[in-house]
Design a protein around this motif. Structure first.
Motif, mmCIF file in Angstrom:
data_model
loop_
_atom_site.group_PDB
_atom_site.id
_atom_site.type_symbol
_atom_site.label_atom_id
_atom_site.label_comp_id
_atom_site.label_asym_id
_atom_site.label_seq_id
_atom_site.Cartn_x
_atom_site.Cartn_y
_atom_site.Cartn_z
ATOM 1 N N MET A 6 -5.089 6.661 0.308
ATOM 2 C CA MET A 6 -4.079 6.965 1.351
ATOM 3 C C MET A 6 -2.892 6.051 1.091
ATOM 4 O O MET A 6 -3.053 4.807 1.083
ATOM 5 N N LEU A 7 -1.749 6.596 0.827
ATOM 6 C CA LEU A 7 -0.576 5.756 0.553
ATOM 7 C C LEU A 7 -0.048 5.241 1.876
ATOM 8 O O LEU A 7 0.270 6.044 2.781
ATOM 9 N N HIS A 8 0.021 3.916 2.011
ATOM 10 C CA HIS A 8 0.526 3.340 3.272
ATOM 11 C C HIS A 8 1.293 2.059 2.973
ATOM 12 O O HIS A 8 0.744 1.118 2.388
ATOM 13 N N GLU A 9 2.553 2.035 3.441
ATOM 14 C CA GLU A 9 3.409 0.887 3.126
ATOM 15 C C GLU A 9 2.976 -0.358 3.907
ATOM 16 O O GLU A 9 3.366 -1.455 3.591
ATOM 17 N N GLY A 10 2.101 -0.177 4.891
ATOM 18 C CA GLY A 10 1.696 -1.348 5.687
ATOM 19 C C GLY A 10 0.524 -2.106 5.100
ATOM 20 O O GLY A 10 0.038 -3.082 5.673
ATOM 21 N N PRO A 56 -6.770 2.880 1.858
ATOM 22 C CA PRO A 56 -5.314 2.662 1.982
ATOM 23 C C PRO A 56 -4.796 1.862 0.780
ATOM 24 O O PRO A 56 -5.428 0.893 0.362
ATOM 25 N N VAL A 57 -3.652 2.273 0.262
ATOM 26 C CA VAL A 57 -3.101 1.677 -0.958
ATOM 27 C C VAL A 57 -1.592 1.490 -0.815
ATOM 28 O O VAL A 57 -0.910 2.352 -0.250
ATOM 29 N N SER A 58 -1.123 0.329 -1.305
ATOM 30 C CA SER A 58 0.323 0.089 -1.277
ATOM 31 C C SER A 58 0.942 0.473 -2.617
ATOM 32 O O SER A 58 0.302 0.368 -3.670
ATOM 33 N N LEU A 59 2.217 0.900 -2.536
ATOM 34 C CA LEU A 59 2.987 1.162 -3.776
ATOM 35 C C LEU A 59 4.024 0.058 -3.962
ATOM 36 O O LEU A 59 5.016 0.230 -4.660
ATOM 37 N N GLY A 60 3.820 -1.095 -3.259
ATOM 38 C CA GLY A 60 4.759 -2.199 -3.418
ATOM 39 C C GLY A 60 5.733 -2.305 -2.254
ATOM 40 O O GLY A 60 5.652 -1.530 -1.287
ATOM 41 N N PRO A 61 6.685 -3.243 -2.356
ATOM 42 C CA PRO A 61 7.518 -3.603 -1.200
ATOM 43 C C PRO A 61 8.630 -2.610 -0.876
ATOM 44 O O PRO A 61 9.214 -2.645 0.195
ATOM 45 N N ARG A 62 8.942 -1.716 -1.790
ATOM 46 C CA ARG A 62 10.035 -0.764 -1.496
ATOM 47 C C ARG A 62 9.461 0.464 -0.778
ATOM 48 O O ARG A 62 8.388 0.958 -1.144
ATOM 49 N N ILE A 63 10.203 0.934 0.231
ATOM 50 C CA ILE A 63 9.704 2.064 1.028
ATOM 51 C C ILE A 63 10.224 3.351 0.405
ATOM 52 O O ILE A 63 11.449 3.564 0.354
ATOM 53 N N LEU A 64 9.330 4.166 -0.104
ATOM 54 C CA LEU A 64 9.730 5.435 -0.741
ATOM 55 C C LEU A 64 9.753 6.550 0.301
ATOM 56 O O LEU A 64 9.008 6.518 1.284
ATOM 57 N N ARG A 65 10.587 7.530 0.086
ATOM 58 C CA ARG A 65 10.527 8.731 0.921
ATOM 59 C C ARG A 65 9.196 9.426 0.657
ATOM 60 O O ARG A 65 8.643 9.311 -0.449
ATOM 61 N N VAL A 116 -0.452 11.470 1.434
ATOM 62 C CA VAL A 116 0.900 10.927 1.641
ATOM 63 C C VAL A 116 1.357 11.256 3.058
ATOM 64 O O VAL A 116 1.209 12.396 3.516
ATOM 65 N N GLY A 117 1.898 10.281 3.725
ATOM 66 C CA GLY A 117 2.332 10.440 5.119
ATOM 67 C C GLY A 117 3.670 11.167 5.247
ATOM 68 O O GLY A 117 4.363 11.389 4.261
ATOM 69 N N PRO A 118 4.046 11.495 6.483
ATOM 70 C CA PRO A 118 5.278 12.218 6.783
ATOM 71 C C PRO A 118 6.489 11.275 6.802
ATOM 72 O O PRO A 118 6.331 10.069 6.529
ATOM 73 N N GLU A 119 7.646 11.816 7.109
ATOM 74 C CA GLU A 119 8.875 11.005 7.126
ATOM 75 C C GLU A 119 8.684 9.735 7.964
ATOM 76 O O GLU A 119 9.129 8.652 7.602
ATOM 77 N N GLY A 120 7.966 9.838 9.077
ATOM 78 C CA GLY A 120 7.838 8.666 9.964
ATOM 79 C C GLY A 120 6.623 7.808 9.640
ATOM 80 O O GLY A 120 6.356 6.812 10.323
ATOM 81 N N GLY A 121 5.894 8.163 8.615
ATOM 82 C CA GLY A 121 4.734 7.349 8.226
ATOM 83 C C GLY A 121 3.490 7.699 9.024
ATOM 84 O O GLY A 121 3.520 8.521 9.937
ATOM 85 N N PHE A 122 2.381 7.070 8.647
ATOM 86 C CA PHE A 122 1.125 7.257 9.383
ATOM 87 C C PHE A 122 1.127 6.301 10.584
ATOM 88 O O PHE A 122 1.687 5.213 10.530
HETATM 89 N N1 SAH Z 1 7.189 3.924 7.726
HETATM 90 C C1 SAH Z 1 8.184 4.227 6.705
HETATM 91 C C2 SAH Z 1 8.377 5.710 6.574
HETATM 92 C C3 SAH Z 1 7.206 6.344 5.874
HETATM 93 S S1 SAH Z 1 7.488 6.644 4.165
HETATM 94 C C4 SAH Z 1 9.500 3.574 7.039
HETATM 95 O O1 SAH Z 1 9.450 2.472 7.545
HETATM 96 O O2 SAH Z 1 10.541 4.155 6.782
HETATM 97 C C5 SAH Z 1 6.606 8.143 3.961
HETATM 98 C C6 SAH Z 1 5.236 7.998 3.302
HETATM 99 O O3 SAH Z 1 5.402 7.620 1.952
HETATM 100 C C7 SAH Z 1 4.337 6.945 3.903
HETATM 101 O O4 SAH Z 1 3.604 7.469 4.989
HETATM 102 C C8 SAH Z 1 3.432 6.610 2.752
HETATM 103 O O5 SAH Z 1 2.397 7.585 2.633
HETATM 104 C C9 SAH Z 1 4.357 6.727 1.555
HETATM 105 N N2 SAH Z 1 4.958 5.456 1.152
HETATM 106 C C10 SAH Z 1 6.275 5.170 1.098
HETATM 107 N N3 SAH Z 1 6.494 3.924 0.628
HETATM 108 C C11 SAH Z 1 5.264 3.396 0.378
HETATM 109 C C12 SAH Z 1 4.814 2.131 -0.124
HETATM 110 N N4 SAH Z 1 5.668 1.165 -0.477
HETATM 111 N N5 SAH Z 1 3.469 1.929 -0.245
HETATM 112 C C13 SAH Z 1 2.594 2.901 0.110
HETATM 113 N N6 SAH Z 1 2.962 4.124 0.587
HETATM 114 C C14 SAH Z 1 4.291 4.361 0.711
#
Ligand code: SAH
Length: 254
Positions: free
Chosen positions: A168-172, A222-231, A201-207
């Motif tokens: 599960m991709l999660h930036e948190g 749950p897995v991180s892709l690093g410090p940058r927030i991807l769309r 992969v989560g929606p625009e607003g995240g999980f």
């Molecule tokens: N909460 C984010 C918006 C979610 S980004 C914000 O603060 O803007 C949309 C989705 O992309 C997330 O739910 C996650 O599944 C994935 N994603 C984006 N950046 C990520 C990261 N650095 N690590 C893991 N997942 C990421």
């Protein structure tokens, strides 16, 4: 040589007979004539080199010159559980992840999806199937990626875990990187674990935190892709490419 996925009904061992929209593309767009050569695929894993013998308004026929196994499919079967996105972003995911090598798409409904309806208009599903097919033809895919019906997050998690390793991709997340998790899967004693991997992969607003807990409860990692927030539409593509690269699947054929 142009490639076209066709129905198995259009093919016999030595002839192909095409009708419908592909005829327009062959005749009017590509201006093909008898003698032209194309590759047709029936999504069986085989491809057929064909020489056209007839090109008319309603029908294109050809003879099969060579039959061979397709060799461009990846060993790693990545299923992408993509949260439903607004507008053409979801279509972007289908096109780009088909090009890179994803084998299955599962539209998933998460709490913060702006699109909040599981009943996707059949015309929209048809459009999505067409986008996948066109991308697969352009990308020289040997098989057509599957498009599954949309499902709720809980159902998606259960299906993911049943199929094999589930991310599960999660930036948190702080304690699990994609690299560490994929390396762990590589080290899996039975070795085959990374051949089927599901990526959520989560929606625009995240999980939501509750969704992360719920997924983890089913065994989704749950897995991180690093410090940058991807769309959202970027995250699945990056993950698929990274897993394929890690498994040596972005190498030229011998
Ligand atoms: N909460 C984010 C918006 C979610 S980004 C914000 O603060 O803007 C949309 C989705 O992309 C997330 O739910 C996650 O599944 C994935 N994603 C984006 N950046 C990520 C990261 N650095 N690590 C893991 N997942 C990421």
């Amino acid at each position: 040589m142009h490639r076209f996925f066709v129905s198995p009904d259009d093919l016999t061992p030595d002839r192909v007979s095409l009708t419908g929209t592909v005829v327009h593309q062959l005749r009017n767009v590509l201006r093909m004539t008898p003698g032209s050569r194309i590759i047709v695929l029936d999504d069986s894993g085989w491809e057929y080199e064909v020489e056209l013998t007839e090109v008319s308004r309603e029908l294109v026929e050809g003879v099969v010159l060579v039959r061979r196994l397709t060799e461009t499919e990846p060993q790693v079967k990545i299923s992408l559980y993509q949260s439903l996105l607004k507008g053409d972003r979801f279509e972007f995911v289908l096109q780009k992840c088909t090009e890179v090598g994803v084998v299955e798409f599962v539209p998933t409904l998460a709490a913060r999806c702006v699109v909040s309806n599981l009943d996707i208009d059949p015309r929209r599903m048809d459009r999505w199937e067409r986008i996948i097919q066109e991308a697969a033809e352009q990308a020289y895919r040997g098989r057509l990626p599957r498009l599954q019906p949309a499902m709720l997050l809980a159902e998606a998690c259960k299906r993911m875990v049943r199929a094999g390793p589930a991310l599960m991709l999660h930036e948190g997340v702080t304690q699990a990187s994609l690299h560490s998790l994929v390396a762990e899967l590589d080290a899996d004693p039975n070795g085959s674990s990374l051949f089927n991997v599901s990526v959520l992969v989560g929606p625009e607003g995240g999980f939501t935190d509750a969704e992360v807990d719920q997924a983890a409860g089913y065994g989704v990692r749950p897995v991180s892709l690093g410090p940058r927030i991807l769309r959202s539409e970027t995250a699945g593509l990056v993950t698929a490419a990274a897993i394929l690269y890690h498994r040596g699947e972005l190498e030229p054929l011998e």
